[in-house]
Design a protein around this motif. Structure first.
Motif, PDB file in Angstrom:
ATOM      1  N   GLY A  69       0.729  -0.858   0.394  1.00 58.47           N
ATOM      2  CA  GLY A  69       0.465   0.423   0.060  1.00 58.47           C
ATOM      3  C   GLY A  69       1.287   0.796  -0.293  1.00 58.47           C
ATOM      4  N   ASP A  70       2.219   1.040   0.885  1.00 60.00           N
ATOM      5  CA  ASP A  70       2.523   2.615   1.106  1.00 60.00           C
ATOM      6  C   ASP A  70       3.280   2.876  -0.447  1.00 60.00           C
ATOM      7  OD1 ASP A  70       2.731   2.932   3.136  1.00 60.00           O
ATOM      8  OD2 ASP A  70       4.126   1.885   4.056  1.00 60.00           O
ATOM      9  N   PHE A  71       3.431   1.699  -1.798  1.00 61.42           N
ATOM     10  CA  PHE A  71       4.230   1.709  -2.416  1.00 61.42           C
ATOM     11  C   PHE A  71       3.374   1.780  -3.231  1.00 61.42           C
ATOM     12  CE2 PHE A  71       5.163  -0.259  -6.656  1.00 61.42           C
ATOM     13  CZ  PHE A  71       6.406  -0.459  -6.961  1.00 61.42           C
ATOM     14  N   VAL A  72       2.369   1.654  -3.932  1.00 63.98           N
ATOM     15  CA  VAL A  72       1.593   2.273  -4.754  1.00 63.98           C
ATOM     16  C   VAL A  72       1.041   3.920  -4.358  1.00 63.98           C
ATOM     17  CG1 VAL A  72      -0.729   1.349  -3.539  1.00 63.98           C
ATOM     18  CG2 VAL A  72      -0.590   1.520  -6.255  1.00 63.98           C
ATOM     19  N   ALA A  73       0.590   3.668  -3.247  1.00 66.20           N
ATOM     20  CA  ALA A  73       0.497   5.262  -2.885  1.00 66.20           C
ATOM     21  C   ALA A  73       1.481   5.785  -3.338  1.00 66.20           C
ATOM     22  CB  ALA A  73       0.298   5.446  -0.875  1.00 66.20           C
ATOM     23  N   MET A  74       2.899   5.985  -2.837  1.00 62.19           N
ATOM     24  CA  MET A  74       3.848   6.760  -3.132  1.00 62.19           C
ATOM     25  C   MET A  74       4.430   6.930  -4.706  1.00 62.19           C
ATOM     26  SD  MET A  74       8.123   6.359  -1.692  1.00 62.19           S
ATOM     27  CE  MET A  74       7.362   6.284   0.351  1.00 62.19           C
ATOM     28  N   LEU A  75       3.824   5.869  -5.487  1.00 67.50           N
ATOM     29  CA  LEU A  75       4.508   5.787  -7.044  1.00 67.50           C
ATOM     30  C   LEU A  75       3.602   6.614  -7.088  1.00 67.50           C
ATOM     31  CD1 LEU A  75       5.788   4.716  -8.544  1.00 67.50           C
ATOM     32  CD2 LEU A  75       4.431   2.559  -9.699  1.00 67.50           C
ATOM     33  N   ALA A  76       2.244   6.642  -7.435  1.00 65.08           N
ATOM     34  CA  ALA A  76       1.077   7.361  -7.696  1.00 65.08           C
ATOM     35  C   ALA A  76       1.518   9.019  -7.066  1.00 65.08           C
ATOM     36  CB  ALA A  76      -0.483   7.010  -7.076  1.00 65.08           C
ATOM     37  N   ARG A 102      -6.691   8.671 -13.561  1.00 69.50           N
ATOM     38  CA  ARG A 102      -7.635   9.006 -12.470  1.00 69.50           C
ATOM     39  C   ARG A 102      -8.832   7.592 -12.087  1.00 69.50           C
ATOM     40  NH1 ARG A 102     -13.209  12.917 -13.345  1.00 69.50           N
ATOM     41  NH2 ARG A 102     -13.648  12.672 -11.425  1.00 69.50           N
ATOM     42  N   GLN A 103      -9.012   7.322 -12.597  1.00 65.82           N
ATOM     43  CA  GLN A 103     -10.558   6.814 -13.000  1.00 65.82           C
ATOM     44  C   GLN A 103      -9.813   5.301 -12.330  1.00 65.82           C
ATOM     45  OE1 GLN A 103     -12.326   5.825 -16.827  1.00 65.82           O
ATOM     46  NE2 GLN A 103     -12.767   7.550 -16.902  1.00 65.82           N
ATOM     47  N   ALA A 104      -8.793   4.857 -12.840  1.00 61.53           N
ATOM     48  CA  ALA A 104      -7.603   3.469 -12.102  1.00 61.53           C
ATOM     49  C   ALA A 104      -7.084   3.980 -10.346  1.00 61.53           C
ATOM     50  CB  ALA A 104      -6.694   3.358 -12.988  1.00 61.53           C
ATOM     51  N   LEU A 105      -7.393   4.881 -10.061  1.00 66.38           N
ATOM     52  CA  LEU A 105      -6.623   5.381  -9.026  1.00 66.38           C
ATOM     53  C   LEU A 105      -7.550   4.997  -8.192  1.00 66.38           C
ATOM     54  CD1 LEU A 105      -3.557   8.197  -9.253  1.00 66.38           C
ATOM     55  CD2 LEU A 105      -3.138   5.383  -9.012  1.00 66.38           C
ATOM     56  N   GLU A 106      -8.986   6.358  -8.585  1.00 66.91           N
ATOM     57  CA  GLU A 106      -9.492   5.719  -7.410  1.00 66.91           C
ATOM     58  C   GLU A 106     -10.613   4.501  -7.133  1.00 66.91           C
ATOM     59  OE1 GLU A 106     -12.285   7.965 -10.249  1.00 66.91           O
ATOM     60  OE2 GLU A 106     -12.110  10.293  -8.906  1.00 66.91           O
ATOM     61  N   ARG A 107     -10.574   3.252  -8.835  1.00 63.30           N
ATOM     62  CA  ARG A 107     -10.618   2.531  -8.454  1.00 63.30           C
ATOM     63  C   ARG A 107      -9.850   1.511  -7.057  1.00 63.30           C
ATOM     64  NH1 ARG A 107     -12.387  -1.572 -13.838  1.00 63.30           N
ATOM     65  NH2 ARG A 107     -13.146  -3.002 -12.198  1.00 63.30           N
ATOM     66  N   LEU A 108      -8.339   2.069  -7.012  1.00 59.55           N
ATOM     67  CA  LEU A 108      -7.775   1.193  -6.434  1.00 59.55           C
ATOM     68  C   LEU A 108      -7.485   1.514  -5.409  1.00 59.55           C
ATOM     69  CD1 LEU A 108      -5.426  -0.756  -6.524  1.00 59.55           C
ATOM     70  CD2 LEU A 108      -3.466   1.326  -6.650  1.00 59.55           C
ATOM     71  N   SER A 109      -8.676   2.928  -4.908  1.00 55.96           N
ATOM     72  CA  SER A 109      -8.868   2.982  -3.205  1.00 55.96           C
ATOM     73  C   SER A 109      -9.637   2.398  -2.999  1.00 55.96           C
ATOM     74  CB  SER A 109      -8.525   4.844  -3.532  1.00 55.96           C
ATOM     75  OG  SER A 109      -9.404   5.329  -4.361  1.00 55.96           O
ATOM     76  N   ALA A 110     -10.149   2.162  -3.474  1.00 56.20           N
ATOM     77  CA  ALA A 110     -11.632   1.808  -3.227  1.00 56.20           C
ATOM     78  C   ALA A 110     -11.580   0.205  -3.082  1.00 56.20           C
ATOM     79  CB  ALA A 110     -13.272   2.118  -3.883  1.00 56.20           C
ATOM     80  N   LEU A 124      -4.024  -2.563   1.339  1.00 55.64           N
ATOM     81  CA  LEU A 124      -3.986  -1.366   1.309  1.00 55.64           C
ATOM     82  C   LEU A 124      -5.028  -0.759   2.641  1.00 55.64           C
ATOM     83  CD1 LEU A 124      -5.946  -0.349  -2.456  1.00 55.64           C
ATOM     84  CD2 LEU A 124      -3.753   0.916  -0.999  1.00 55.64           C
ATOM     85  N   GLU A 125      -3.884  -0.138   3.379  1.00 53.01           N
ATOM     86  CA  GLU A 125      -4.552   0.604   4.534  1.00 53.01           C
ATOM     87  C   GLU A 125      -5.231   2.079   4.256  1.00 53.01           C
ATOM     88  OE1 GLU A 125      -0.743   1.336   7.015  1.00 53.01           O
ATOM     89  OE2 GLU A 125      -1.037  -0.705   7.397  1.00 53.01           O
ATOM     90  N   GLU A 126      -5.823   1.991   5.534  1.00 56.42           N
ATOM     91  CA  GLU A 126      -6.677   3.386   5.815  1.00 56.42           C
ATOM     92  C   GLU A 126      -6.193   4.812   5.170  1.00 56.42           C
ATOM     93  OE1 GLU A 126     -10.025   5.331   4.954  1.00 56.42           O
ATOM     94  OE2 GLU A 126      -9.958   3.862   5.109  1.00 56.42           O
ATOM     95  N   ASP A 127      -4.856   4.962   5.197  1.00 54.47           N
ATOM     96  CA  ASP A 127      -3.972   6.399   5.027  1.00 54.47           C
ATOM     97  C   ASP A 127      -3.503   5.851   3.208  1.00 54.47           C
ATOM     98  OD1 ASP A 127      -2.378   8.542   6.218  1.00 54.47           O
ATOM     99  OD2 ASP A 127      -0.418   7.124   5.024  1.00 54.47           O
ATOM    100  N   ASP A 128      -3.301   4.899   2.963  1.00 53.18           N
ATOM    101  CA  ASP A 128      -3.062   4.298   1.520  1.00 53.18           C
ATOM    102  C   ASP A 128      -4.036   5.150   0.772  1.00 53.18           C
ATOM    103  OD1 ASP A 128      -0.320   3.737   2.624  1.00 53.18           O
ATOM    104  OD2 ASP A 128      -1.410   1.415   2.645  1.00 53.18           O
ATOM    105  N   ARG A 129      -5.480   4.681   1.018  1.00 52.32           N
ATOM    106  CA  ARG A 129      -6.637   4.587   0.153  1.00 52.32           C
ATOM    107  C   ARG A 129      -6.444   6.687   0.671  1.00 52.32           C
ATOM    108  NH1 ARG A 129      -9.708   0.158  -0.146  1.00 52.32           N
ATOM    109  NH2 ARG A 129      -9.253  -1.953   1.333  1.00 52.32           N
ATOM    110  N   LEU A 130      -6.693   7.378   1.520  1.00 55.88           N
ATOM    111  CA  LEU A 130      -6.645   8.521   1.571  1.00 55.88           C
ATOM    112  C   LEU A 130      -5.626   9.514   0.247  1.00 55.88           C
ATOM    113  CD1 LEU A 130      -7.092   9.310   5.447  1.00 55.88           C
ATOM    114  CD2 LEU A 130      -8.632   9.389   3.327  1.00 55.88           C
ATOM    115  N   HIS A 131      -3.778   9.146   0.471  1.00 53.18           N
ATOM    116  CA  HIS A 131      -3.328   9.205   0.056  1.00 53.18           C
ATOM    117  C   HIS A 131      -3.894   8.941  -1.865  1.00 53.18           C
ATOM    118  CE1 HIS A 131      -0.686   9.991   3.339  1.00 53.18           C
ATOM    119  NE2 HIS A 131      -0.264  10.648   2.678  1.00 53.18           N
ATOM    120  N   LEU A 132      -4.422   7.911  -2.367  1.00 49.34           N
ATOM    121  CA  LEU A 132      -4.770   7.296  -3.241  1.00 49.34           C
ATOM    122  C   LEU A 132      -5.623   7.937  -3.978  1.00 49.34           C
ATOM    123  CD1 LEU A 132      -4.426   3.508  -3.389  1.00 49.34           C
ATOM    124  CD2 LEU A 132      -3.232   4.727  -4.499  1.00 49.34           C
TER     125      LEU A 132
END
Length: 318
Positions: free
Chosen positions: A133-140, A195-203, A209-217
């Motif tokens: 989760g940290d990885f993909v949130a940081m990459l985005a 944008r759609q991919a990240l929104e789908r990923l956050s959900a 995926l932790e809550e903090d990661d979802r907020l960053h995404l």
């Protein structure tokens, strides 16, 4: 930066070979394997060493991709786009990174090196990436931070072109505006679906995926939405400026054509008069008078002034 792998045993990440990382998968806290899509052995490595199913392997090694996020079992297949580290003529404006992410394992495949990738590697080695989760949130976040100034610069270029909008600079401005518009269209082609991919990923319903990661995404998706709106605005402004330049050029052409027509109309009766008096026949009035030449010149001047004055009165001349 073609192929590499990191293994995190709990403290900081250490660099290993992809084979060692594949062997450590499941035992280590976090494994990241990055492969070169151009390497012929990549497809076999994904299928034989990592035991990924053929759908995931095909998606990771596909030549043409677009931003997407698809849940697959306990993992997710994610494609993102970002600016290239090197200028390669055969690459798109935004190059792709294809990832399969599951609990404790990240597999990424790229044909060209993305600009944020070295920063992400440094963060991994420093122990700042604790889980997928940290990885993909940081990459985005790195992709948006890297791309945002480029999108803003496209808008600034159009602002400068609008200030220089003038009939004498239309050729150079048309090239600059066309280049800006083409780049904005190329960016928007991938920014909107990203944008759609990240929104789908956050959900996504997954435990890595932790809550903090979802907020960053979600924040990254919002920034991509803003960039997509800015790119659409740039495209529309560029189209409008192109129309304005076309109107300016048409106005210049019309003005010049009108001027040429006026000059021709002024000289038409003068040409008739001089042609009539220049005929080599007997009976030309005042042919033997010493003042005849200057008399004809004077009549021509008066006719030219009279016709020009009439054009001025009729507002043909400004």
């Amino acid at each position: 930066m073609k192929q590499f792998a990191y293994v995190d045993d709990g403290a900081t990440g250490r660099v290993v070979s992809p084979e060692e990382a594949a062997h450590a998968n499941g035992a280590a806290k976090l494994v990241w394997i990055h492969l070169d899509q151009k390497d012929d052995a990549t497809e076999a490595f994904l299928a034989d060493k990592l035991k990924l199913n053929h759908i995931v392997v095909s998606a990771l090694t596909a030549l043409e991709t677009r931003p997407r996020c698809e849940a697959m079992g306990e993992g997710a297949l994610i494609n993102l786009r970002g600016l290239s580290l090197q200028d390669e003529p055969e690459a798109d404006e935004l190059v792709s990174i294809r990832m399969w992410i599951g609990r404790g394992c990240i597999v990424s495949v790229a044909r060209y090196t993305m600009r944020p990738l070295p920063t992400l590697c440094d963060a991994f080695k420093a122990g700042k990436v604790k889980d997928p989760g940290d990885f993909v949130a940081m990459l985005a976040d790195l992709i948006t931070a890297d791309l945002d100034p480029d999108v803003a610069e496209l808008g600034d270029q159009l602002d400068e072109c609008e200030l220089m909008l003038d009939a004498s600079r239309t050729f150079r401005l048309r090239r600059e505006i066309a280049g800006t518009r083409a780049k904005a269209i190329e960016y928007r082609r991938f920014v909107a679906p990203q944008r759609q991919a990240l929104e789908r990923l956050s959900a996504l319903d997954c435990d890595w995926l932790e809550e903090d990661d979802r907020l960053h995404l979600g924040e990254s998706a919002d920034r991509f939405a803003r960039m997509a709106e800015e790119l659409e605005s740039i495209r529309e402004r560029a189209a409008l400026m192109h129309e304005q330049i076309t109107d300016l050029r048409a106005e210049v052409i019309d003005t010049r054509a009108l001027l040429i027509s006026i000059v021709a109309l002024i000289f038409l009766p003068l040409t008739f008069l001089t042609g009539l008096l220049g005929m080599n026949v007997n009976g030309i009035p005042f042919a033997h008078e010493p003042w005849a030449f200057w008399g004809v010149v004077g009549v021509c001047v008066l006719m030219a002034v009279g016709i020009a004055a009439w054009f001025r009165y009729a507002h043909w001349l400004r």
